[in-house]
Scaffold this motif. Structure first.
Motif, mmCIF file in Angstrom:
data_model
loop_
_atom_site.group_PDB
_atom_site.id
_atom_site.type_symbol
_atom_site.label_atom_id
_atom_site.label_comp_id
_atom_site.label_asym_id
_atom_site.label_seq_id
_atom_site.Cartn_x
_atom_site.Cartn_y
_atom_site.Cartn_z
ATOM 1 N N ARG A 142 -6.447 -14.257 -2.064
ATOM 2 C CA ARG A 142 -6.878 -14.045 -0.678
ATOM 3 C C ARG A 142 -7.372 -12.610 -0.473
ATOM 4 N N ILE A 143 -6.681 -11.653 -1.090
ATOM 5 C CA ILE A 143 -7.085 -10.253 -0.955
ATOM 6 C C ILE A 143 -8.469 -10.029 -1.552
ATOM 7 N N SER A 144 -8.732 -10.655 -2.681
ATOM 8 C CA SER A 144 -10.024 -10.462 -3.360
ATOM 9 C C SER A 144 -11.201 -10.948 -2.523
ATOM 10 N N GLU A 145 -10.933 -11.783 -1.517
ATOM 11 C CA GLU A 145 -11.991 -12.327 -0.656
ATOM 12 C C GLU A 145 -12.245 -11.453 0.573
ATOM 13 N N GLN A 146 -11.471 -10.353 0.709
ATOM 14 C CA GLN A 146 -11.589 -9.482 1.882
ATOM 15 C C GLN A 146 -12.277 -8.162 1.539
ATOM 16 N N GLN A 147 -12.943 -7.574 2.525
ATOM 17 C CA GLN A 147 -13.536 -6.251 2.332
ATOM 18 C C GLN A 147 -12.501 -5.146 2.477
ATOM 19 N N ILE A 148 -11.594 -5.295 3.443
ATOM 20 C CA ILE A 148 -10.565 -4.293 3.710
ATOM 21 C C ILE A 148 -9.222 -5.000 3.870
ATOM 22 N N VAL A 149 -8.202 -4.466 3.217
ATOM 23 C CA VAL A 149 -6.850 -5.020 3.316
ATOM 24 C C VAL A 149 -5.862 -3.884 3.549
ATOM 25 N N LEU A 150 -4.944 -4.090 4.492
ATOM 26 C CA LEU A 150 -3.893 -3.124 4.771
ATOM 27 C C LEU A 150 -2.634 -3.543 4.022
ATOM 28 N N ALA A 151 -2.092 -2.626 3.228
ATOM 29 C CA ALA A 151 -0.867 -2.888 2.477
ATOM 30 C C ALA A 151 0.259 -2.117 3.172
ATOM 31 N N ILE A 152 0.967 -2.786 4.057
ATOM 32 C CA ILE A 152 1.961 -2.143 4.921
ATOM 33 C C ILE A 152 3.336 -2.251 4.282
ATOM 34 N N GLN A 153 3.951 -1.103 3.983
ATOM 35 C CA GLN A 153 5.249 -1.142 3.321
ATOM 36 C C GLN A 153 6.363 -0.631 4.230
ATOM 37 N N ASP A 154 7.522 -1.270 4.092
ATOM 38 C CA ASP A 154 8.683 -0.893 4.909
ATOM 39 C C ASP A 154 9.945 -1.460 4.270
ATOM 40 N N GLU A 188 -2.397 -0.039 -6.418
ATOM 41 C CA GLU A 188 -3.424 0.486 -7.321
ATOM 42 C C GLU A 188 -3.703 -0.511 -8.449
ATOM 43 N N GLN A 189 -2.669 -1.148 -8.958
ATOM 44 C CA GLN A 189 -2.860 -2.171 -9.979
ATOM 45 C C GLN A 189 -3.631 -3.356 -9.413
ATOM 46 N N LEU A 190 -3.304 -3.720 -8.182
ATOM 47 C CA LEU A 190 -4.011 -4.817 -7.513
ATOM 48 C C LEU A 190 -5.477 -4.471 -7.307
ATOM 49 N N LYS A 191 -5.744 -3.225 -6.995
ATOM 50 C CA LYS A 191 -7.121 -2.773 -6.781
ATOM 51 C C LYS A 191 -7.981 -3.001 -8.033
ATOM 52 N N LYS A 192 -7.384 -2.850 -9.197
ATOM 53 C CA LYS A 192 -8.129 -3.074 -10.439
ATOM 54 C C LYS A 192 -8.559 -4.530 -10.563
ATOM 55 N N ASP A 193 -7.733 -5.436 -10.017
ATOM 56 C CA ASP A 193 -8.060 -6.859 -10.065
ATOM 57 C C ASP A 193 -8.916 -7.309 -8.883
ATOM 58 N N CYS A 194 -9.014 -6.447 -7.868
ATOM 59 C CA CYS A 194 -9.834 -6.746 -6.683
ATOM 60 C C CYS A 194 -10.764 -5.558 -6.422
ATOM 61 N N PRO A 195 -11.701 -5.292 -7.309
ATOM 62 C CA PRO A 195 -12.506 -4.069 -7.238
ATOM 63 C C PRO A 195 -13.381 -3.947 -5.998
ATOM 64 N N ASP A 196 -13.704 -5.064 -5.365
ATOM 65 C CA ASP A 196 -14.592 -5.021 -4.198
ATOM 66 C C ASP A 196 -13.833 -4.907 -2.876
ATOM 67 N N THR A 197 -12.520 -4.803 -2.936
ATOM 68 C CA THR A 197 -11.694 -4.727 -1.731
ATOM 69 C C THR A 197 -11.141 -3.321 -1.550
ATOM 70 N N LEU A 198 -11.307 -2.754 -0.359
ATOM 71 C CA LEU A 198 -10.677 -1.482 -0.023
ATOM 72 C C LEU A 198 -9.233 -1.770 0.383
ATOM 73 N N ILE A 199 -8.262 -1.246 -0.378
ATOM 74 C CA ILE A 199 -6.849 -1.469 -0.102
ATOM 75 C C ILE A 199 -6.235 -0.170 0.406
ATOM 76 N N ILE A 200 -5.641 -0.224 1.603
ATOM 77 C CA ILE A 200 -5.067 0.963 2.241
ATOM 78 C C ILE A 200 -3.557 0.799 2.317
ATOM 79 N N ASN A 201 -2.828 1.619 1.583
ATOM 80 C CA ASN A 201 -1.363 1.575 1.572
ATOM 81 C C ASN A 201 -0.840 2.404 2.742
ATOM 82 N N ILE A 202 -0.012 1.780 3.591
ATOM 83 C CA ILE A 202 0.411 2.405 4.852
ATOM 84 C C ILE A 202 1.925 2.550 4.890
ATOM 85 N N GLY A 203 2.403 3.761 5.241
ATOM 86 C CA GLY A 203 3.841 4.005 5.341
ATOM 87 C C GLY A 203 4.188 4.768 6.605
ATOM 88 N N ASP A 204 5.446 4.641 7.049
ATOM 89 C CA ASP A 204 5.891 5.352 8.249
ATOM 90 C C ASP A 204 6.380 6.748 7.875
#
Length: 349
Positions: free
Chosen positions: A96-108, A192-208
């Motif tokens: 599903r992530i590979s089909e998106q242009q931008i994905v937010l990776a929200i960690q908590d 970052e590992q996921l980004k290698k498998d989804c090169p066309d998706t911007l993945i933004i890791n978000i923390g508080d």
């Protein structure tokens, strides 16, 4: 305008809901493999059962002693682990992530309190009182900027050893790899590992604010890291500027724009609208004195502040640090919106 809202539950027909749930479970977990057909089937049955009321206990869920025993046997089976239960879902999530242009990776982090289960073994301390027992789970959830959840990217679980209770003051003696704070770096590494498998998706890791860790920024600032980091600052860090400290430096930056923020009702305080100012710029932060072996890091900073809050109200204030490029006011506002997803906030044009 940044708004807070709650989605109302749709009035679904129970039979339709069950059928849709079964379809989703089959899509999500059909490749689960415990090297045992019976275990594979049992996983699907358990998930179907608990989807309708995930907060109930196993004995509460089943009115059949045979099903209760079968569920416990499944969970106690040596072939069954947290990793191989989650793995098929993570594979589906990656698609599903590979089909998106931008994905937010929200960690908590979630704290699971099992103090009321005194017979449960293998628990650790989770609070200021030594008698409070449980475990911790740190999850990185992926979602689109339009609030569509895509699934879990990464999940860590651990138990705090009882022998470490009361030794929090000694945490400064440990390396980052020995601290619970390593969880934030592990999450970034997973994205970052996921980004290698989804090169066309911007993945933004978000923390508080708990993620305001110098080593995390250092890891994200590496030239080879392709995923991005967006963290709410907690520490008033030293910066390479005359003002010396982050908050002082950001206060003198030119006003970029103003925004309206919908602050939700809290306890006895009614919902209100906050009028905030936004400033952003490039900033170089210096490592803490205790980490003199590290080097200064250049990031982008966004400062959101409510200059005139109502009486008896705390001013709304966010300081964000990011490796995202900020080439315009709209970029800065977009980054604020990305961070706001942690609270189900949104910017309304």
């Amino acid at each position: 305008m940044i708004d807070v809202y709650d989605n109302e539950n749709d009035n679904l027909n129970p039979d339709s809901y069950l059928e849709e749930t079964k379809k989703w479970i089959n899509t999500e977990f059909n490749i689960a493999d415990f090297n045992d057909v019976r275990l594979n089937k049992r996983l699907m049955d358990i998930i179907v059962s608990f989807c309708s009321s995930p907060n109930t206990s196993i004995p509460q869920k089943y009115n059949s002693w045979a099903k209760i025993k079968a569920t416990y046997r499944f969970l106690n089976n040596k072939k069954v682990s947290h990793k191989n239960i989650l793995n098929p879902h993570q594979i589906a999530t990656q698609k599903r992530i590979s089909e998106q242009q931008i994905v937010l990776a929200i960690q908590d982090t979630s704290i699971l309190n099992y103090t009321s289960h005194p017979e449960t073994k293998g628990l650790g301390n989770i609070g200021s009182d030594e008698s409070i027992k449980g475990m911790l789970v740190h999850t990185t959830l992926s979602m689109t900027p339009s609030r569509v959840p895509l699934g879990i990217i990464h999940q860590q679980t651990w138990i705090r050893p009882y022998e470490e209770y009361g030794k929090k003051h000694r945490r400064y003696e440990k390396s980052i790899q020995e601290k619970e704070s390593q969880k934030w770096l592990n999450s970034l590494q997973a994205t970052e590992q996921l980004k290698k498998d989804c090169p066309d998706t911007l993945i933004i890791n978000i923390g508080d604010r708990e993620a305001d860790i110098y080593e995390l920024f250092q890891q994200a600032n590496d030239i080879n890291v392709q995923s991005k980091l967006l963290v709410r600052a907690f520490h008033n860090r030293n910066v390479d500027a005359q003002e010396q400290y982050l908050w002082s430096y950001m206060k003198i930056q030119p006003l970029a724009c103003t925004l309206e923020v919908s602050v939700p009702r809290k306890k006895k305080k009614a919902e209100r609208i906050a009028y905030v100012e936004l400033r952003f710029c490039n900033v170089t932060i210096k490592p803490p004195k205790s980490k003199s072996n590290l080097f200064p890091i250049t990031l982008n900073a966004i400062y959101l502040i409510e200059p005139s809050p109502p009486l008896d109200e705390e001013p709304l204030s966010w300081m964000l640090l990011t490796t995202l490029s900020l080439n315009s006011v709209s970029d800065a506002v977009q980054s604020v919106e990305y961070y706001a997803q942690r609270f189900l906030n949104r910017i309304i044009p």
